[in-house]
Design a protein around this motif. Structure first.
Motif, PDB file in Angstrom:
ATOM      1  N   LEU A  26     -43.259   5.058   5.640  1.00 49.18           N
ATOM      2  CA  LEU A  26     -43.461   5.443   4.242  1.00 49.18           C
ATOM      3  C   LEU A  26     -42.513   6.571   3.865  1.00 49.18           C
ATOM      4  CD1 LEU A  26     -47.358   5.448   3.942  1.00 49.18           C
ATOM      5  CD2 LEU A  26     -45.769   3.677   3.171  1.00 49.18           C
ATOM      6  N   SER A  27     -42.233   6.672   2.587  1.00 45.62           N
ATOM      7  CA  SER A  27     -41.392   7.756   2.091  1.00 45.62           C
ATOM      8  C   SER A  27     -42.183   9.059   2.068  1.00 45.62           C
ATOM      9  CB  SER A  27     -40.899   7.438   0.685  1.00 45.62           C
ATOM     10  OG  SER A  27     -41.986   7.474  -0.231  1.00 45.62           O
ATOM     11  N   ASP A  28     -41.449  10.150   1.931  1.00 46.87           N
ATOM     12  CA  ASP A  28     -42.093  11.459   1.830  1.00 46.87           C
ATOM     13  C   ASP A  28     -43.062  11.493   0.649  1.00 46.87           C
ATOM     14  OD1 ASP A  28     -41.869  14.282   3.011  1.00 46.87           O
ATOM     15  OD2 ASP A  28     -41.670  14.659   0.861  1.00 46.87           O
ATOM     16  N   ASP A  29     -42.642  10.920  -0.457  1.00 48.11           N
ATOM     17  CA  ASP A  29     -43.501  10.899  -1.649  1.00 48.11           C
ATOM     18  C   ASP A  29     -44.778  10.106  -1.393  1.00 48.11           C
ATOM     19  OD1 ASP A  29     -43.981  11.188  -4.650  1.00 48.11           O
ATOM     20  OD2 ASP A  29     -43.954   9.003  -4.438  1.00 48.11           O
ATOM     21  N   GLU A  30     -44.653   8.971  -0.721  1.00 48.09           N
ATOM     22  CA  GLU A  30     -45.833   8.141  -0.456  1.00 48.09           C
ATOM     23  C   GLU A  30     -46.804   8.848   0.490  1.00 48.09           C
ATOM     24  OE1 GLU A  30     -44.082   3.619  -0.907  1.00 48.09           O
ATOM     25  OE2 GLU A  30     -43.520   4.809   0.863  1.00 48.09           O
ATOM     26  N   LEU A  31     -46.289   9.579   1.454  1.00 50.79           N
ATOM     27  CA  LEU A  31     -47.156  10.290   2.387  1.00 50.79           C
ATOM     28  C   LEU A  31     -47.919  11.427   1.708  1.00 50.79           C
ATOM     29  CD1 LEU A  31     -44.827  10.512   5.509  1.00 50.79           C
ATOM     30  CD2 LEU A  31     -46.931   9.180   5.321  1.00 50.79           C
ATOM     31  N   ARG A  32     -47.307  12.023   0.697  1.00 48.54           N
ATOM     32  CA  ARG A  32     -47.918  13.166   0.018  1.00 48.54           C
ATOM     33  C   ARG A  32     -48.788  12.778  -1.177  1.00 48.54           C
ATOM     34  NH1 ARG A  32     -44.976  18.174   0.942  1.00 48.54           N
ATOM     35  NH2 ARG A  32     -43.374  17.808   2.510  1.00 48.54           N
ATOM     36  N   ARG A  33     -48.657  11.577  -1.663  1.00 48.24           N
ATOM     37  CA  ARG A  33     -49.270  11.176  -2.930  1.00 48.24           C
ATOM     38  C   ARG A  33     -50.801  11.166  -2.852  1.00 48.24           C
ATOM     39  NH1 ARG A  33     -47.215   5.600  -4.266  1.00 48.24           N
ATOM     40  NH2 ARG A  33     -45.262   6.785  -4.391  1.00 48.24           N
ATOM     41  N   PRO A  34     -51.497  11.910  -3.720  1.00 42.51           N
ATOM     42  CA  PRO A  34     -52.964  11.849  -3.770  1.00 42.51           C
ATOM     43  C   PRO A  34     -53.394  10.464  -4.263  1.00 42.51           C
ATOM     44  CG  PRO A  34     -52.124  13.797  -4.899  1.00 42.51           C
ATOM     45  CD  PRO A  34     -50.959  12.898  -4.670  1.00 42.51           C
ATOM     46  N   MET A  35     -54.287   9.812  -3.524  1.00 39.87           N
ATOM     47  CA  MET A  35     -54.652   8.435  -3.847  1.00 39.87           C
ATOM     48  C   MET A  35     -56.105   8.272  -4.268  1.00 39.87           C
ATOM     49  SD  MET A  35     -51.827   6.752  -3.519  1.00 39.87           S
ATOM     50  CE  MET A  35     -52.366   5.035  -3.447  1.00 39.87           C
ATOM     51  N   THR A  36     -56.850   9.360  -4.328  1.00 40.41           N
ATOM     52  CA  THR A  36     -58.246   9.301  -4.770  1.00 40.41           C
ATOM     53  C   THR A  36     -58.485  10.473  -5.724  1.00 40.41           C
ATOM     54  OG1 THR A  36     -59.156  10.758  -3.070  1.00 40.41           O
ATOM     55  CG2 THR A  36     -58.913   8.418  -2.489  1.00 40.41           C
ATOM     56  N   PRO A  37     -59.570  10.430  -6.477  1.00 42.04           N
ATOM     57  CA  PRO A  37     -59.871  11.555  -7.365  1.00 42.04           C
ATOM     58  C   PRO A  37     -60.005  12.892  -6.634  1.00 42.04           C
ATOM     59  CG  PRO A  37     -61.164   9.649  -8.008  1.00 42.04           C
ATOM     60  CD  PRO A  37     -60.487   9.286  -6.712  1.00 42.04           C
ATOM     61  N   THR A  38     -60.371  12.852  -5.348  1.00 45.38           N
ATOM     62  CA  THR A  38     -60.502  14.096  -4.580  1.00 45.38           C
ATOM     63  C   THR A  38     -59.197  14.495  -3.897  1.00 45.38           C
ATOM     64  OG1 THR A  38     -61.310  12.821  -2.688  1.00 45.38           O
ATOM     65  CG2 THR A  38     -62.960  13.806  -4.161  1.00 45.38           C
ATOM     66  N   GLY A  39     -58.129  13.744  -4.137  1.00 46.38           N
ATOM     67  CA  GLY A  39     -56.813  14.131  -3.643  1.00 46.38           C
ATOM     68  C   GLY A  39     -56.444  13.626  -2.265  1.00 46.38           C
ATOM     69  N   THR A  40     -57.206  12.697  -1.700  1.00 47.60           N
ATOM     70  CA  THR A  40     -56.915  12.209  -0.352  1.00 47.60           C
ATOM     71  C   THR A  40     -55.498  11.666  -0.256  1.00 47.60           C
ATOM     72  OG1 THR A  40     -59.246  11.611  -0.098  1.00 47.60           O
ATOM     73  CG2 THR A  40     -57.695  10.681   1.492  1.00 47.60           C
ATOM     74  N   ASN A  41     -54.755  12.151   0.745  1.00 49.86           N
ATOM     75  CA  ASN A  41     -53.374  11.722   0.954  1.00 49.86           C
ATOM     76  C   ASN A  41     -53.107  11.643   2.448  1.00 49.86           C
ATOM     77  OD1 ASN A  41     -51.758  14.476   1.720  1.00 49.86           O
ATOM     78  ND2 ASN A  41     -53.474  14.865   0.322  1.00 49.86           N
ATOM     79  N   LEU A  42     -52.145  10.831   2.827  1.00 53.28           N
ATOM     80  CA  LEU A  42     -51.934  10.546   4.248  1.00 53.28           C
ATOM     81  C   LEU A  42     -51.477  11.760   5.050  1.00 53.28           C
ATOM     82  CD1 LEU A  42     -50.388   6.988   3.931  1.00 53.28           C
ATOM     83  CD2 LEU A  42     -52.536   7.572   5.070  1.00 53.28           C
ATOM     84  N   ILE A  43     -50.508  12.506   4.541  1.00 51.79           N
ATOM     85  CA  ILE A  43     -50.014  13.633   5.335  1.00 51.79           C
ATOM     86  C   ILE A  43     -51.073  14.731   5.442  1.00 51.79           C
ATOM     87  CG2 ILE A  43     -48.878  15.015   3.543  1.00 51.79           C
ATOM     88  CD1 ILE A  43     -47.573  14.158   7.109  1.00 51.79           C
ATOM     89  N   GLY A  44     -51.920  14.841   4.427  1.00 46.56           N
ATOM     90  CA  GLY A  44     -53.005  15.816   4.497  1.00 46.56           C
ATOM     91  C   GLY A  44     -54.003  15.489   5.594  1.00 46.56           C
ATOM     92  N   ILE A  45     -54.269  14.187   5.780  1.00 43.76           N
ATOM     93  CA  ILE A  45     -55.170  13.768   6.852  1.00 43.76           C
ATOM     94  C   ILE A  45     -54.584  14.167   8.206  1.00 43.76           C
ATOM     95  CG2 ILE A  45     -56.100  11.741   8.050  1.00 43.76           C
ATOM     96  CD1 ILE A  45     -56.340  10.403   5.270  1.00 43.76           C
ATOM     97  N   VAL A  46     -53.290  13.902   8.385  1.00 43.55           N
ATOM     98  CA  VAL A  46     -52.622  14.249   9.643  1.00 43.55           C
ATOM     99  C   VAL A  46     -52.644  15.761   9.868  1.00 43.55           C
ATOM    100  CG1 VAL A  46     -50.381  14.266  10.817  1.00 43.55           C
ATOM    101  CG2 VAL A  46     -51.164  12.191   9.642  1.00 43.55           C
ATOM    102  N   LYS A  47     -52.338  16.505   8.830  1.00 41.64           N
ATOM    103  CA  LYS A  47     -52.303  17.971   8.932  1.00 41.64           C
ATOM    104  C   LYS A  47     -53.682  18.515   9.305  1.00 41.64           C
ATOM    105  CE  LYS A  47     -50.983  21.975   6.073  1.00 41.64           C
ATOM    106  NZ  LYS A  47     -50.475  22.376   4.739  1.00 41.64           N
ATOM    107  N   HIS A  48     -54.705  18.015   8.671  1.00 43.12           N
ATOM    108  CA  HIS A  48     -56.074  18.459   8.954  1.00 43.12           C
ATOM    109  C   HIS A  48     -56.447  18.192  10.403  1.00 43.12           C
ATOM    110  CE1 HIS A  48     -60.395  19.033   8.540  1.00 43.12           C
ATOM    111  NE2 HIS A  48     -60.580  17.793   8.964  1.00 43.12           N
ATOM    112  N   LEU A  49     -56.144  16.982  10.883  1.00 43.06           N
ATOM    113  CA  LEU A  49     -56.544  16.620  12.237  1.00 43.06           C
ATOM    114  C   LEU A  49     -55.720  17.330  13.302  1.00 43.06           C
ATOM    115  CD1 LEU A  49     -57.348  12.844  11.723  1.00 43.06           C
ATOM    116  CD2 LEU A  49     -58.960  14.676  12.293  1.00 43.06           C
ATOM    117  N   THR A  50     -54.565  17.826  12.948  1.00 42.88           N
ATOM    118  CA  THR A  50     -53.789  18.628  13.898  1.00 42.88           C
ATOM    119  C   THR A  50     -54.568  19.884  14.265  1.00 42.88           C
ATOM    120  OG1 THR A  50     -51.702  17.817  12.988  1.00 42.88           O
ATOM    121  CG2 THR A  50     -51.608  19.856  14.259  1.00 42.88           C
TER     122      THR A  50
END
Length: 202
Positions: A26-50
């Protein structure tokens, strides 16, 4: 390793690898893009689990871990670990997660499951408890990543070539029609049974 420890590590590693697959390609934009009303995004999930992985499997037991700068930022308590700032590289965040997973695996391999450590709240915990906590949290958030990735580019499944997730638009169209009631059970079952890949013994 004991059978119990081997099983726990196997399950944790599998779900960690699934999450890493979800952020591939995925592109940088796609990894960062909030996809739910609460802002869930892929890179945020990875960062949190780190932070969860390194904190619970390493730091809680007095082992060194890589501690990223954002963990010293007051904004952490308002969700900073669930998204990436503009000056944070997505490649580096994914790399940090990989390293945290490797450090956690070494801790599991080297420590006894009954080893006592200290949770960040000050309570005593065992390695077994922390493995289960990390496994639960990683599984939960990987499920979120499943949905976010499907909404982003349609990729589904838990791993490459997942047989439980057919990449077949016609199948998915019919499946959705069955869910919504556009087709009845007999129509659906006739369709499934007549597919070239149908296995009558399954």
């Amino acid at each position: 390793m004991t059978p119990e420890k081997e099983l726990l590590l196997k399950q944790l590693t599998a779900v960690q690898e699934s999450l890493l697959w979800k952020v591939e390609g995925l592109s940088d934009d796609e990894l960062r893009r909030p996809m739910t009303p609460t802002g869930t995004n892929l890179i945020g999930i990875v960062k949190h689990l780190t932070g969860i992985t390194g904190g619970y499997l390493c730091e809680a037991f007095g082992r060194d871990r890589e501690k990223p700068p954002h963990e010293y930022d007051e904004e952490l308590f308002f969700g900073l670990d669930l998204w990436a700032t503009p000056d944070e590289s997505t490649d580096e965040l994914v790399g940090a997660y990989r390293r945290a997973c490797a450090d956690g695996a070494r801790a599991i391999e080297e420590l006894d499951l009954d080893t006592v450590g200290t949770h960040h709240t000050g309570s005593e915990v065992t390695l077994r408890e922390m493995i289960l906590t990390v496994l639960l949290d990683t599984t939960r958030h990987t499920g979120h990543a499943d949905v976010v990735r499907e909404l982003t580019d349609g990729r589904v499944g838990s791993r490459p070539g997942d047989p439980m997730s057919p990449d077949d638009p016609e199948y998915l169209r019919m499946y959705r029609a069955r869910i919504t009631g556009e087709i009845d059970r007999d129509t659906w079952m006739t369709y499934v049974r007549n597919r070239p890949d149908h296995d009558p013994s399954a």
